[in-house]
Design a protein around this motif. Sequence first.
Motif, mmCIF file in Angstrom:
data_model
loop_
_atom_site.group_PDB
_atom_site.id
_atom_site.type_symbol
_atom_site.label_atom_id
_atom_site.label_comp_id
_atom_site.label_asym_id
_atom_site.label_seq_id
_atom_site.Cartn_x
_atom_site.Cartn_y
_atom_site.Cartn_z
ATOM 1 N N GLY A 180 45.993 14.565 -11.445
ATOM 2 C CA GLY A 180 47.375 14.823 -10.849
ATOM 3 C C GLY A 180 48.062 16.087 -10.920
ATOM 4 O O GLY A 180 47.364 17.130 -11.256
ATOM 5 N N TRP A 181 49.199 16.062 -10.328
ATOM 6 C CA TRP A 181 50.038 17.513 -10.158
ATOM 7 C C TRP A 181 50.669 17.804 -11.580
ATOM 8 O O TRP A 181 51.173 16.964 -12.394
ATOM 9 C CB TRP A 181 50.739 17.338 -9.129
ATOM 10 C CG TRP A 181 50.557 17.409 -7.818
ATOM 11 C CD1 TRP A 181 50.229 16.243 -6.992
ATOM 12 C CD2 TRP A 181 49.965 18.599 -7.041
ATOM 13 N NE1 TRP A 181 49.522 16.561 -5.879
ATOM 14 C CE2 TRP A 181 49.558 17.868 -5.646
ATOM 15 C CE3 TRP A 181 49.723 20.141 -7.252
ATOM 16 C CZ2 TRP A 181 49.074 18.880 -4.736
ATOM 17 C CZ3 TRP A 181 49.488 20.759 -6.061
ATOM 18 C CH2 TRP A 181 49.022 20.241 -4.929
ATOM 19 N N GLN A 182 50.647 19.066 -11.890
ATOM 20 C CA GLN A 182 51.411 19.571 -13.051
ATOM 21 C C GLN A 182 52.347 20.699 -12.396
ATOM 22 O O GLN A 182 52.128 21.470 -11.831
ATOM 23 C CB GLN A 182 50.446 20.252 -14.015
ATOM 24 C CG GLN A 182 51.066 20.780 -15.187
ATOM 25 C CD GLN A 182 50.082 21.635 -16.267
ATOM 26 O OE1 GLN A 182 48.916 21.918 -15.769
ATOM 27 N NE2 GLN A 182 50.362 21.606 -17.475
ATOM 28 N N ALA A 183 53.479 20.301 -13.001
ATOM 29 C CA ALA A 183 54.574 21.533 -12.708
ATOM 30 C C ALA A 183 54.956 22.308 -13.759
ATOM 31 O O ALA A 183 54.927 22.034 -14.991
ATOM 32 C CB ALA A 183 55.925 20.550 -12.492
ATOM 33 N N LEU A 184 55.055 23.756 -13.354
ATOM 34 C CA LEU A 184 55.291 24.974 -14.160
ATOM 35 C C LEU A 184 56.349 25.732 -13.818
ATOM 36 O O LEU A 184 56.287 26.260 -12.911
ATOM 37 C CB LEU A 184 53.933 25.475 -14.459
ATOM 38 C CG LEU A 184 52.656 24.838 -14.942
ATOM 39 C CD1 LEU A 184 51.450 25.583 -14.938
ATOM 40 C CD2 LEU A 184 53.050 24.191 -16.341
ATOM 41 N N PRO A 185 57.457 25.817 -14.778
ATOM 42 C CA PRO A 185 58.454 26.727 -14.117
ATOM 43 C C PRO A 185 58.412 28.133 -14.954
ATOM 44 O O PRO A 185 58.164 28.220 -16.333
ATOM 45 C CB PRO A 185 59.695 26.105 -14.902
ATOM 46 C CG PRO A 185 59.254 25.283 -15.896
ATOM 47 C CD PRO A 185 57.869 25.023 -15.735
ATOM 48 N N TYR A 186 58.281 29.347 -14.137
ATOM 49 C CA TYR A 186 58.320 30.458 -14.697
ATOM 50 C C TYR A 186 59.418 31.321 -14.238
ATOM 51 O O TYR A 186 60.095 31.326 -13.137
ATOM 52 C CB TYR A 186 57.062 31.454 -14.169
ATOM 53 C CG TYR A 186 55.796 30.880 -14.936
ATOM 54 C CD1 TYR A 186 55.244 31.609 -15.809
ATOM 55 C CD2 TYR A 186 55.155 29.717 -14.300
ATOM 56 C CE1 TYR A 186 54.004 31.365 -16.521
ATOM 57 C CE2 TYR A 186 53.811 29.529 -14.920
ATOM 58 C CZ TYR A 186 53.339 30.261 -15.887
ATOM 59 O OH TYR A 186 51.888 29.847 -16.333
ATOM 60 N N VAL A 187 60.106 32.110 -15.255
ATOM 61 C CA VAL A 187 61.278 32.697 -15.151
ATOM 62 C C VAL A 187 61.195 34.094 -15.168
ATOM 63 O O VAL A 187 60.639 34.743 -16.136
ATOM 64 C CB VAL A 187 62.349 32.367 -16.304
ATOM 65 C CG1 VAL A 187 63.879 33.216 -16.111
ATOM 66 C CG2 VAL A 187 62.693 31.086 -16.258
ATOM 67 N N TRP A 188 61.553 34.858 -14.237
ATOM 68 C CA TRP A 188 61.433 36.519 -14.221
ATOM 69 C C TRP A 188 62.153 37.293 -15.004
ATOM 70 O O TRP A 188 63.106 37.028 -15.301
ATOM 71 C CB TRP A 188 61.456 36.960 -12.582
ATOM 72 C CG TRP A 188 60.607 36.575 -11.939
ATOM 73 C CD1 TRP A 188 60.289 35.579 -11.238
ATOM 74 C CD2 TRP A 188 59.353 37.442 -11.671
ATOM 75 N NE1 TRP A 188 59.271 35.603 -10.575
ATOM 76 C CE2 TRP A 188 58.583 36.555 -10.539
ATOM 77 C CE3 TRP A 188 58.918 38.557 -12.002
ATOM 78 C CZ2 TRP A 188 57.380 37.184 -10.196
ATOM 79 C CZ3 TRP A 188 57.694 39.077 -11.370
ATOM 80 C CH2 TRP A 188 56.967 38.286 -10.599
ATOM 81 N N ASN A 189 61.656 38.389 -15.904
ATOM 82 C CA ASN A 189 62.327 38.995 -16.703
ATOM 83 C C ASN A 189 63.197 40.060 -16.001
ATOM 84 O O ASN A 189 63.212 39.971 -14.952
ATOM 85 C CB ASN A 189 61.559 39.808 -17.326
ATOM 86 C CG ASN A 189 60.465 40.801 -16.739
ATOM 87 O OD1 ASN A 189 60.718 41.204 -15.685
ATOM 88 N ND2 ASN A 189 59.225 41.140 -17.229
ATOM 89 N N GLU A 190 64.072 40.767 -16.738
ATOM 90 C CA GLU A 190 65.177 41.510 -16.214
ATOM 91 C C GLU A 190 64.224 42.658 -15.383
ATOM 92 O O GLU A 190 65.061 43.199 -14.600
ATOM 93 C CB GLU A 190 66.040 41.988 -17.321
ATOM 94 C CG GLU A 190 67.263 42.694 -16.759
ATOM 95 C CD GLU A 190 68.215 41.605 -15.826
ATOM 96 O OE1 GLU A 190 68.798 42.194 -14.926
ATOM 97 O OE2 GLU A 190 68.310 40.606 -16.065
ATOM 98 N N ALA A 191 63.540 43.027 -15.975
ATOM 99 C CA ALA A 191 62.708 44.334 -15.501
ATOM 100 C C ALA A 191 62.019 44.039 -13.906
ATOM 101 O O ALA A 191 61.430 44.833 -13.449
ATOM 102 C CB ALA A 191 61.603 44.901 -16.448
#
Length: 372
Positions: free
Chosen positions: A146-157
Amino acid sequence: MRKIYWGAVLALMLAGCGAPREAVTIHERNAIPDNLSDWHVVEAIDGKLALNDRVTPYDLNTALFTDYAHKLRTVWMPEGSSAAYGEDDFDYPVGTIISKTFYYPLAADGSVLKTDDYSQDFAGSGLNLKKVKLIETRMLVKRADGWQALPYVWNEAQTDAVLEIAGDATRLQLASDDGSSEGFTYVVPDANQCSGCHADNHTQKATRPIGPRARHLNKDYAYQGGTENQLLYWQQVGYLSGLPELAQVPHNVSYSDTSVSLEERARSYLDINCGHCHNPKGAADTSGLMLYSAEHNMRRLGVCKPPVAAGTGSGDRLFAIVPGSPDASILNFRVESTDPGAMMPELGRSLVHKEGTELLKEWIATMPGNCS
């Protein structure tokens, strides 16, 4: 005779034109990298968010509202594999990676812009990092189970995004063309919330894509090589099999397209923003309120339908939709609220979508009949 050291020459040539990019990498479920760049799907390279080879951008006829954020959506499938067409869902092959990068156009003072203009966002098929502020990139990865959900957050730079399973929150100032601005908190959902919204079959509780479905994708897209219908393009590049004639494919409309009927616009808006929960198999199935595109029973659509459970979510109003009276309709109350106990959708926004709520008001105001 002078010797030629071909290794040194090759190194200089590569240095001059940039080292070749690594191929898209599929990481195992139990070995998820901390950095988005390790997937090699979309990466910050030389001042732009660049798409890797065969990473294909796409768009939707009407998109889910997320605090006026712009979105760059992409799909990638392993070489030699394709999704099998289905009218309601595509059967995506194992290894498919769907990404959605949320960002805002930048104002000169560093605030973010509320605008429908995408013309300054792009550098090629990627994004111009001098013009935009990246917030997050959400990944859906198709596994054998099945599907896996992954959240990535961008750094300030703005050099990379970091895996944040627990989600994140960022304070932003949103500037409008008229000179006004408002502060708000942009909330990145955690991995469980991502999976919950994408489990539009409440019985199976299986995560799956919401946006890249036939009725949402059936539109033209301005690719680097020219404008073409997205479904036909996916077929041409080998990403879609079994596509019927386009005339047989369902088609939502853009909610802002005033050349089509008010009914079509409102229904398309409700379908993408509410239909993943408000359908016969969705998380809101017990509400009896069905807001997905295939519903044609006006009572189930909410007309003169009382709520299953009253409370703060009803705004002391009696029916989901009161024909001719948006100010008496629960649906309008909930989409216009920012109270966590009342607002709909429950996740994914901190602001009211003024254009969307005005559309729904206009639609309900023109409905004939009454609930007396």
